[in-house]
Enzyme design. Structure first.
Site, PDB file in Angstrom:
ATOM      1  N   ASN A 135      -3.745  -3.190  -3.016  1.00  0.00           N
ATOM      2  CA  ASN A 135      -3.763  -4.304  -2.065  1.00  0.00           C
ATOM      3  C   ASN A 135      -2.417  -5.018  -2.083  1.00  0.00           C
ATOM      4  O   ASN A 135      -1.522  -4.624  -1.366  1.00  0.00           O
ATOM      5  CB  ASN A 135      -4.931  -5.256  -2.297  1.00  0.00           C
ATOM      6  N   GLU A 164      -8.261  -5.998  -4.612  1.00  0.00           N
ATOM      7  CA  GLU A 164      -8.850  -5.562  -3.340  1.00  0.00           C
ATOM      8  C   GLU A 164      -9.953  -6.489  -2.838  1.00  0.00           C
ATOM      9  O   GLU A 164     -10.320  -6.434  -1.667  1.00  0.00           O
ATOM     10  CB  GLU A 164      -9.410  -4.143  -3.517  1.00  0.00           C
ATOM     11  N   THR A 195       0.913  -1.136   0.000  1.00  0.00           N
ATOM     12  CA  THR A 195       0.000   0.000   0.000  1.00  0.00           C
ATOM     13  C   THR A 195       0.947   1.178   0.000  1.00  0.00           C
ATOM     14  O   THR A 195       2.167   0.985   0.067  1.00  0.00           O
ATOM     15  CB  THR A 195      -0.895  -0.021   1.275  1.00  0.00           C
ATOM     16  N   GLY A 232      -0.868  -3.174   5.350  1.00  0.00           N
ATOM     17  CA  GLY A 232      -2.018  -4.061   5.593  1.00  0.00           C
ATOM     18  C   GLY A 232      -2.504  -3.906   7.020  1.00  0.00           C
ATOM     19  O   GLY A 232      -2.682  -2.796   7.533  1.00  0.00           O
ATOM     20  N   SER A 247      -7.710  -1.397   6.357  1.00  0.00           N
ATOM     21  CA  SER A 247      -6.985  -0.992   7.575  1.00  0.00           C
ATOM     22  C   SER A 247      -6.288   0.352   7.377  1.00  0.00           C
ATOM     23  O   SER A 247      -5.564   0.807   8.271  1.00  0.00           O
ATOM     24  CB  SER A 247      -5.917  -2.029   7.922  1.00  0.00           C
TER      25      SER A 247
END
Ligand code: GLY
Length: 570
Positions: free
Chosen positions: A401, A420, A381, A474, A453
């Site tokens: 992702n 994703e 990310t 993540g 997250s």
């Protein structure tokens, strides 16, 4: 008179004695700090992208212009996470103190359904939600940038896209890390694509410093620059995307693209002691979880206990265990699931929730709730933080992702598509690639946003901008932000020290504590093991990009040395 003098002298000596007994607040020198600047700053995962952002600020752009320009530059120079085929979240705090957040998270296509990654026996089809065309959620990034710019941009849309187009067209040199990643995923690119992305997969391996060109992406960005967001969702780019999806057996349709929209949402706001924390609401779990962590930490004297001591870490790990259990059960897309946000952030609820934390013993996660999971596989990310001369601030976290998302590149358009869909709970209790489990709240439904997250966050002190933070990672995003914030507020570190400091992570399941390698004292590790914690080494946690406003008004950037990250100011 004599008495008066005596008592005055006594008071003076008493005051002097008290002062000298107190620990004086640490006054860091400039050499302990990260990049310093007076006017504006951009911190991102790639030096070229941070430079683009600062050029835009210097050209008279505001934080929004710089953030959008940096975002598109990352889509070119950092394609394993920077993107136009993914999505993300932005948290904004304007100079007048107002705040808002933009949700540009991908959605499940209309044809998606709850059991789409299960076989006829109800078992998860391995990697179906991670690899290839079925893993792709409806891309959201271009709409997100368009919306941000439309609301608050000052320069023209064309001006903020121009630097990214130039980088894609004229090429740029690969860093060692980027060359390594392109080589590492070579076989995946070959396997997952119907048409080989020849400019990415070449006959020889990539070398550090070698120039790479993204000519198709330059053309795509040029079209988006000229025609705006509709080009991506309804124009030639949409046609190329749909042709790619069709060729690979994906399910995204023209209707899915045409109806995608970003959503302005009220931030979740809470306090940690006297600091105001402005962060991302669902469908990211990050903001609520971060506030739960910070609220629950308030009662522990962690400054006195010290940074990364067994006592401090034990308390933080036990809080993390309970917060991540809540995340799995209660969080999902608020437009599809009634997230009990108020309850989760209620201080009485948290007090009760944390009441069974034992000072001298860990609580096994099975006692909190059952479940079995595997290890974290990939933590890609990216995050960028921007502050401008008027002290407008933006924190954006964005993702495909996994590294390069689904590994599928849109033929003729030159960008990777996300994977994703794996962020949904594809089967109750089945872990996603980050080992996170979930249930009904995050089950797949058509047009629903998958839980995230990502935790772009801004802090205020006394009504003024204090800190802008964020990171990839993540499930570890939330705990890296948590520790970085406490490192500054409690452990009196500079922004750069707070970013550099070794991190740890616990997420309820699996019931283990990840510790960055070579960063923790053997004695501390032994003490944690004695309390019952299972410790697992991990090469790195987080790649933070943060900005701190110093008491003298200057900005300090904290850019993570775990990556190529760089803070640039002027
Ligand atoms: N894809 C990682 C996240 O959204 O948390």
């Amino acid at each position: 008179m004599f008495h008066l003098l005596l008592s005055r002298n006594f008071s003076f000596y008493l005051l002097f004695f008290v002062m000298s007994c107190q620990t004086l607040p640490k006054q860091p020198t400039d050499s302990q700090r990260g990049t310093l600047a007076d006017n504006g700053m951009v911190s991102s995962a790639h030096p070229l992208a941070s430079n683009v952002g600062v050029q835009i600020l210097q050209a008279g752009g505001n934080a929004t212009d710089a953030a959008v320009a940096t975002f598109f530059a990352l889509a070119v120079v950092y394609p394993r996470a920077g993107n136009i085929g993914g999505g993300g979240f932005a948290v904004c705090r304007w100079a007048d103190g107002s705040t808002n957040t933009l949700d540009f998270r991908e959605t499940a296509p209309n044809a998606a359904h709850r059991d789409m990654y299960l076989d006829e026996n109800g078992e998860v089809i391995p990697r179906a939600s991670l690899d290839g065309y079925l893993a792709v959620g409806v891309p959201a990034a271009v709409e997100g940038m368009w919306e941000l710019h439309k609301k608050n941009g000052k320069l023209s849309w064309q001006a903020v896209l121009a630097p990214a187009i130039e980088l894609a067209q004229n090429g740029f040199e690969l860093t060692a890390a980027e060359a390594e990643y392109l080589n590492k995923y070579r076989e995946d690119f070959i396997k997952q694509n119907k048409t080989l992305p020849a400019h990415i997969v070449k006959a020889t391996i990539w070398q550090t410093g070698e120039k790479i060109y993204h000519k198709d992406l330059a053309k795509t960005l040029q079209r988006i620059s000229e025609k705006g967001r509709d080009e991506f969702y309804k124009g030639e780019t949409a046609q190329l995307l749909l042709a790619e999806i069709k060729a690979g057996g994906g399910i995204i349709t023209a209707e899915d693209l045409a109806k995608y929209h970003a959503i302005w949402r009220k931030p979740v706001i809470g306090n940690y002691k006297n600091y105001k924390v402005i962060t991302m609401p669902p469908p990211s779990s990050g903001g609520i979880a971060l506030l739960q962590l910070l609220h629950a930490t308030e009662k522990y004297p962690i400054r006195k206990w010290g940074h990364n001591t067994a006592r401090t870490m034990h308390a933080m790990i036990e809080i993390e265990r309970r917060v991540y259990a809540d995340r799995a059960t209660h969080l999902g897309d608020p437009d599809f699931y009634n997230v009990p946000q108020e309850m989760l952030l209620n201080k009485n609820y948290l007090k009760k929730r944390m009441a069974d934390i034992l000072p001298h013993e860990k609580t096994p996660s099975e006692k909190i709730k059952e479940g079995k999971v595997e290890r974290i596989e990939s933590v890609e990310t990216t995050h960028l933080s921007v502050v401008d001369k008027d002290r407008n601030a933006i924190a954006i976290t964005t993702t495909l992702n996994g590294n390069y998302g689904s590994k599928v590149m849109v033929n003729g358009a030159g960008f990777f598509l996300n994977n994703e869909m794996d962020d949904f709970s594809i089967k109750v209790g089945h872990p996603n690639q980050f080992g996170l489990v979930g249930g009904e709240a995050n089950a797949i439904m058509p047009n629903k946003r998958m839980l995230s997250s990502m935790t772009p966050t801004i802090l205020e002190q006394n009504g003024k901008l204090l800190m802008v933070v964020g990171t990839p990672g993540g499930s570890t995003i939330i705990t890296s932000n948590y520790q970085t914030i406490l490192n500054v507020l409690e452990h009196q570190m500079t922004m750069q020290e707070a970013v550099d400091a070794k991190k740890f992570h616990h997420q309820w399941l699996p019931d283990e504590v990840l510790l960055e390698e070579n960063g923790f004292d053997d004695k501390v590790k032994a003490e944690l093991q004695q309390l019952g914690h299972r410790l697992e080494p991990i090469p790195a946690l987080g790649r933070m990009d943060c900005i701190l406003v110093l008491p003298n008004g200057k900005l300090e950037g904290g850019a993570d040395k775990r990556g190529d990250n760089m803070a640039v100011g002027y």
